[in-house]
Write an enzyme that holds these catalytic residues in place. Structure first.
Site, mmCIF file in Angstrom:
data_model
loop_
_atom_site.group_PDB
_atom_site.id
_atom_site.type_symbol
_atom_site.label_atom_id
_atom_site.label_comp_id
_atom_site.label_asym_id
_atom_site.label_seq_id
_atom_site.Cartn_x
_atom_site.Cartn_y
_atom_site.Cartn_z
ATOM 1 N N CYS A 114 70.612 45.227 -26.712
ATOM 2 C CA CYS A 114 71.479 46.175 -26.352
ATOM 3 C C CYS A 114 71.733 47.660 -26.490
ATOM 4 O O CYS A 114 72.656 48.311 -26.093
ATOM 5 C CB CYS A 114 72.789 45.532 -27.732
ATOM 6 N N HIS A 250 78.533 51.274 -27.593
ATOM 7 C CA HIS A 250 77.544 50.064 -27.526
ATOM 8 C C HIS A 250 78.837 49.051 -28.153
ATOM 9 O O HIS A 250 79.263 49.109 -29.204
ATOM 10 C CB HIS A 250 76.376 48.710 -28.297
ATOM 11 N N ASN A 280 80.516 41.302 -26.240
ATOM 12 C CA ASN A 280 79.625 41.962 -26.459
ATOM 13 C C ASN A 280 78.673 42.087 -25.374
ATOM 14 O O ASN A 280 78.402 40.601 -25.026
ATOM 15 C CB ASN A 280 78.689 41.485 -27.866
HETATM 16 O O1 UT7 Z 1 74.732 43.615 -30.074
HETATM 17 C C1 UT7 Z 1 74.029 43.860 -30.981
HETATM 18 C C2 UT7 Z 1 73.863 43.780 -32.455
HETATM 19 N N1 UT7 Z 1 75.341 43.197 -32.806
HETATM 20 C C3 UT7 Z 1 75.732 43.537 -33.703
HETATM 21 O O2 UT7 Z 1 76.079 44.190 -33.521
HETATM 22 C C4 UT7 Z 1 76.637 42.066 -34.468
HETATM 23 C C5 UT7 Z 1 76.687 42.823 -35.731
HETATM 24 N N2 UT7 Z 1 77.298 41.719 -37.209
HETATM 25 C C6 UT7 Z 1 78.616 41.414 -36.561
HETATM 26 O O3 UT7 Z 1 79.216 41.595 -35.895
HETATM 27 C C7 UT7 Z 1 79.294 40.231 -37.344
HETATM 28 O O4 UT7 Z 1 78.773 40.132 -38.684
HETATM 29 C C8 UT7 Z 1 79.516 39.040 -37.155
HETATM 30 C C9 UT7 Z 1 80.691 39.415 -35.999
HETATM 31 C C10 UT7 Z 1 78.341 38.566 -36.343
HETATM 32 C C11 UT7 Z 1 80.475 38.764 -38.646
HETATM 33 O O5 UT7 Z 1 81.144 39.546 -39.357
HETATM 34 P P1 UT7 Z 1 81.235 38.826 -40.980
HETATM 35 O O6 UT7 Z 1 82.110 39.640 -41.386
HETATM 36 O O7 UT7 Z 1 79.660 39.468 -41.349
HETATM 37 O O8 UT7 Z 1 81.122 37.672 -40.756
HETATM 38 P P2 UT7 Z 1 79.659 36.417 -41.650
HETATM 39 O O9 UT7 Z 1 78.811 36.674 -40.751
HETATM 40 O O10 UT7 Z 1 79.639 37.231 -43.051
HETATM 41 O O11 UT7 Z 1 80.962 35.536 -41.947
HETATM 42 C C12 UT7 Z 1 82.519 35.626 -42.882
HETATM 43 C C13 UT7 Z 1 82.402 33.917 -42.892
HETATM 44 C C14 UT7 Z 1 81.748 32.866 -43.261
HETATM 45 O O12 UT7 Z 1 82.375 31.453 -43.855
HETATM 46 P P3 UT7 Z 1 81.436 31.993 -45.436
HETATM 47 O O13 UT7 Z 1 80.630 31.500 -45.635
HETATM 48 O O14 UT7 Z 1 82.368 32.469 -46.251
HETATM 49 O O15 UT7 Z 1 82.390 30.221 -46.042
HETATM 50 C C15 UT7 Z 1 81.300 32.397 -41.804
HETATM 51 O O16 UT7 Z 1 80.766 30.834 -41.681
HETATM 52 O O17 UT7 Z 1 82.964 33.498 -41.756
HETATM 53 C C16 UT7 Z 1 82.565 32.292 -41.192
HETATM 54 N N3 UT7 Z 1 82.384 32.781 -39.462
HETATM 55 C C17 UT7 Z 1 83.693 32.027 -39.087
HETATM 56 N N4 UT7 Z 1 84.697 31.390 -38.781
HETATM 57 C C18 UT7 Z 1 85.635 31.155 -38.308
HETATM 58 C C19 UT7 Z 1 81.307 32.798 -38.828
HETATM 59 N N5 UT7 Z 1 81.687 32.658 -37.468
HETATM 60 C C20 UT7 Z 1 83.112 32.327 -37.623
HETATM 61 C C21 UT7 Z 1 83.627 32.028 -36.476
HETATM 62 N N6 UT7 Z 1 84.934 31.684 -36.560
HETATM 63 N N7 UT7 Z 1 83.467 31.902 -35.117
#
Ligand code: UT7
Length: 323
Positions: A114, A250, A280
């Site tokens: 990225c 980005h 992204n």
């Molecule tokens: O380009 C390269 C660089 N990449 C990035 O910059 C990405 C960086 N990370 C992020 O953007 C975020 O961490 C995400 C968008 C990927 C995730 O957001 P988050 O607030 O960190 O959520 P999380 O991973 O902590 O997930 C929270 C909850 C989880 O459920 P539990 O464990 O709390 O029950 C996940 O299982 O959300 C759940 N979850 C979803 N729910 C509905 C994860 N993906 C989904 C989904 N729909 N698509």
């Protein structure tokens, strides 16, 4: 008198197929509301079956050349930032070179995931400042849809496909930071973080593989590192946050973009935002944002732009340029 690499043209290409968040609700346990609130993404474009990174890159390159009023004959070098080249080799850049009918000069890919476009800008700048090229076509192009595990809801809703391109040309500046062109660069990587974001395939595995990401871990690094690299690059150019007209980040996650802007003391009105429409697109996201930002009439000649990106590696960095 100083040599500067100045932007002469910009362009982009997005594949026709637009996929709204709600479409994922049919196949995985997710919702439009979750995707919007956690990432800021509303829709993304996906390449058609058989449509390649080099084809999208060629379209973006042609648009940038048209915008510059130049043709392939005017270009000395092509740098293509991508992690999704059509084949393991040759480079997608040489495929673009052939598509453009260019038989002179040289072309190569840069792979910094990225952060690829920021690395490509810095390398194009170095080619120009060292006298190895006068005009460089720099492209960011990706088909990340080919790397998705469509059963992994934590990644497959985040990425999109597309391409953006810039033409940089050697020019003479005064040496002051009021010059047009690239004013400073700041690049980093730290290979210890490979497990945070990687593809579980490649030459050593015999398969293409799927993208795997520890979202929270990458998020933490992004929030910590992006404002820091932008500050370093600004300081290197003798500039500060207040001088920035546009942050061009980005486009991975609106929450990361907001927090970086906040750390830089910049209101969201000074940030080019395309994440809602593109998702992204990895190395394509910054040139897409530059091209769309110019098209919208936001980015204008003389504006000071701070670009910053982080991705797999981890690799991250910032380039400060005056448009
Ligand atoms: O380009 C390269 C660089 N990449 C990035 O910059 C990405 C960086 N990370 C992020 O953007 C975020 O961490 C995400 C968008 C990927 C995730 O957001 P988050 O607030 O960190 O959520 P999380 O991973 O902590 O997930 C929270 C909850 C989880 O459920 P539990 O464990 O709390 O029950 C996940 O299982 O959300 C759940 N979850 C979803 N729910 C509905 C994860 N993906 C989904 C989904 N729909 N698509």
């Amino acid at each position: 008198m100083t040599t500067r690499a100045v932007v002469r043209g910009v362009g982009h290409y997005l594949p026709d197929r637009v996929v709204e968040n709600a479409e994922f609700e049919a196949t995985i346990d997710t919702s439009d509301a979750w995707i919007r609130s956690r990432s800021g993404i509303e829709r993304r474009h996906f390449a058609a079956e058989g449509q390649t990174t080099s084809e999208m890159a060629t379209r973006a390159a042609r648009a940038a050349l048209d915008d510059a009023g130049m043709g392939p004959d005017d270009i000395d070098a092509i740098i293509l930032a991508t992690s999704t080249a059509d084949l393991t080799f040759p480079s997608a850049a040489t495929m673009v070179q052939a598509n453009l009918g260019m038989t002179h000069g040289f072309a190569f890919d840069i792979q910094a995931v990225c952060a690829g476009f920021v690395f490509a800008l810095a390398n194009a700048n170095a080619l120009i400042l060292s006298g190895q090229a006068e005009r460089v076509l720099i492209i960011g192009a990706e088909t990340f849809s080919r790397l998705m595990d469509w059963t992994d809801r934590s990644t497959c809703v985040l990425f999109g496909d597309g391409a953006g391109a810039l033409v940089l040309e050697k020019a003479t500046g005064t040496g002051a930071n009021t010059d047009r062109g690239i004013l400073s660069t700041d690049l980093h990587s730290d290979g210890r973080h490979r497990a945070a974001l990687y593809v579980d395939g490649g030459v050593s595995t015999g398969k293409t593989g799927h993208l795997r990401m520890e979202g929270k871990e990458v998020f933490r690094h992004a929030v910590e590192k992006l404002a820091d690299t932008a500050h370093r690059a600004l300081a290197r150019a003798g500039l500060s946050n207040e001088d920035v007209d546009w942050m061009v980040p980005h486009q991975a996650n609106l929450r990361i973009i907001r927090s970086t802007a906040q750390k830089m003391g910049l209101p969201l009105e000074k940030v080019i935002l395309t994440v809602q429409d593109h998702g992204n697109t990895s190395a394509a996201s910054i040139p897409l944002a530059l091209s769309v930002g110019k098209q919208r009439g936001q980015i204008r000649e003389g504006h000071l732009l701070a670009t910053e990106a982080i991705g797999g590696g981890l690799a991250w960095g910032s380039v400060i340029l005056r448009w």
